[in-house]
Design a protein around this motif. Structure first.
Motif, PDB file in Angstrom:
ATOM      1  N   SER A   1      63.427  -3.132  70.216  1.00  0.00           N
ATOM      2  CA  SER A   1      63.792  -3.859  69.260  1.00  0.00           C
ATOM      3  C   SER A   1      63.834  -3.103  67.370  1.00  0.00           C
ATOM      4  O   SER A   1      64.679  -3.255  67.183  1.00  0.00           O
ATOM      5  CB  SER A   1      62.812  -5.502  69.297  1.00  0.00           C
ATOM      6  N   ARG A   2      62.793  -1.908  67.378  1.00  0.00           N
ATOM      7  CA  ARG A   2      62.420  -1.321  66.205  1.00  0.00           C
ATOM      8  C   ARG A   2      64.296  -0.108  66.552  1.00  0.00           C
ATOM      9  O   ARG A   2      65.136   0.277  65.288  1.00  0.00           O
ATOM     10  CB  ARG A   2      61.974  -1.009  66.204  1.00  0.00           C
ATOM     11  N   LEU A   3      64.909   0.064  67.708  1.00  0.00           N
ATOM     12  CA  LEU A   3      66.281   0.376  67.765  1.00  0.00           C
ATOM     13  C   LEU A   3      67.490   0.286  67.701  1.00  0.00           C
ATOM     14  O   LEU A   3      67.429  -1.278  68.206  1.00  0.00           O
ATOM     15  CB  LEU A   3      65.773   1.484  69.452  1.00  0.00           C
ATOM     16  N   ARG A   4      68.251   0.725  66.746  1.00  0.00           N
ATOM     17  CA  ARG A   4      68.668  -0.800  65.827  1.00  0.00           C
ATOM     18  C   ARG A   4      69.885  -0.755  66.644  1.00  0.00           C
ATOM     19  O   ARG A   4      71.030  -1.528  66.777  1.00  0.00           O
ATOM     20  CB  ARG A   4      69.013  -0.519  64.362  1.00  0.00           C
ATOM     21  N   TYR A   5      70.477   0.420  67.061  1.00  0.00           N
ATOM     22  CA  TYR A   5      71.974   1.083  67.912  1.00  0.00           C
ATOM     23  C   TYR A   5      71.469   1.496  69.325  1.00  0.00           C
ATOM     24  O   TYR A   5      72.373   1.909  69.894  1.00  0.00           O
ATOM     25  CB  TYR A   5      72.585   2.159  66.791  1.00  0.00           C
ATOM     26  N   ARG A   6      70.558   0.861  69.644  1.00  0.00           N
ATOM     27  CA  ARG A   6      69.970   1.504  71.292  1.00  0.00           C
ATOM     28  C   ARG A   6      71.083   0.293  72.193  1.00  0.00           C
ATOM     29  O   ARG A   6      71.083  -1.099  71.582  1.00  0.00           O
ATOM     30  CB  ARG A   6      69.241   0.534  71.381  1.00  0.00           C
TER      31      ARG A   6
END
Length: 206
Positions: free
Chosen positions: A102-107
């Motif tokens: 969830s911390r990966l914004r552009y995943r």
């Protein structure tokens, strides 16, 4: 019982002569490899004489019973308790994984590209299987095992408790016992695992 390895690390026959083992350790002709079980390794060349050892495994879902015997005596026996909280560990790992992703914004979304192989096993079942294999490999490190016998038995608990019930018909499920009692024939249970349609048009939920 003291288990012995040769200079190259290959297992030899165990010994009960603890006095000789103490002398070898004192004279630096052997070293301790493991304490539980007590395993020593010889530091000089010797003849590799071994006997046939049979390992018996009583596999189970909660624990593993084992015993290794030679032609004369029993060399090791015991019981191994397996982990029971594998499902809770998997849930906890899933929570941490979701928080991390969830911390990966552009995943990019990858929910639709998961594939399962043909020999897929549930993680809890795979853990039990891997525990059996890992334990047997550990025993083979300090015992020259030549034969392995694994006991796998399926018991009908209902037949044991009440031998005069429908389970006495020799079937593996209550719906099958009803089908057999009524004289019906099952068309296909493998293709449709949840519903089984009989020749008379009746359907039973498995």
């Amino acid at each position: 019982m003291v288990y012995v390895l040769n200079k190259d690390g290959n297992p030899l026959m165990p010994t009960k002569r603890c006095g000789n083992v103490r002398i070898l350790l004192k004279e630096k002709k052997a070293k301790v490899v493991s304490v539980k079980p007590f395993v020593i390794q010889l530091l000089y060349d010797c003849k590799n004489y071994t006997q046939d050892i049979t390992l018996g495994i009583d596999s189970g879902y909660i624990n593993i019973g084992f015993s290794a015997i030679s032609d004369k005596e029993e060399l090791i026996c015991g019981e191994v308790y397996l982990s029971k909280n594998m499902s809770e560990k998997i849930k906890e790992r899933s929570i941490y994984r979701k928080m991390r992703r969830s911390r990966l914004r552009y995943r990019k979304a990858r929910f639709n590209n998961r594939k399962r192989c043909d020999d897929f096993l549930a993680p809890s079942i795979k853990h039990k299987l891997d525990s059996h294999i890992r334990f047997i490999d550990k025993l083979k490190k300090f015992l020259p095992i030549s034969k392995i016998i694994i006991e796998v038995g399926n018991f009908d608990i209902q037949k044991i408790k009440n031998p005069f019930s429908l389970w006495f018909l020799g079937v593996w499920h209550f719906s099958h016992s009803v089908i057999k009692l009524l004289g019906l024939s099952v068309l296909s249970c493998l293709k449709y695992p949840k519903w089984c349609t009989c020749s008379t048009g009746l359907s039973f939920l498995f």
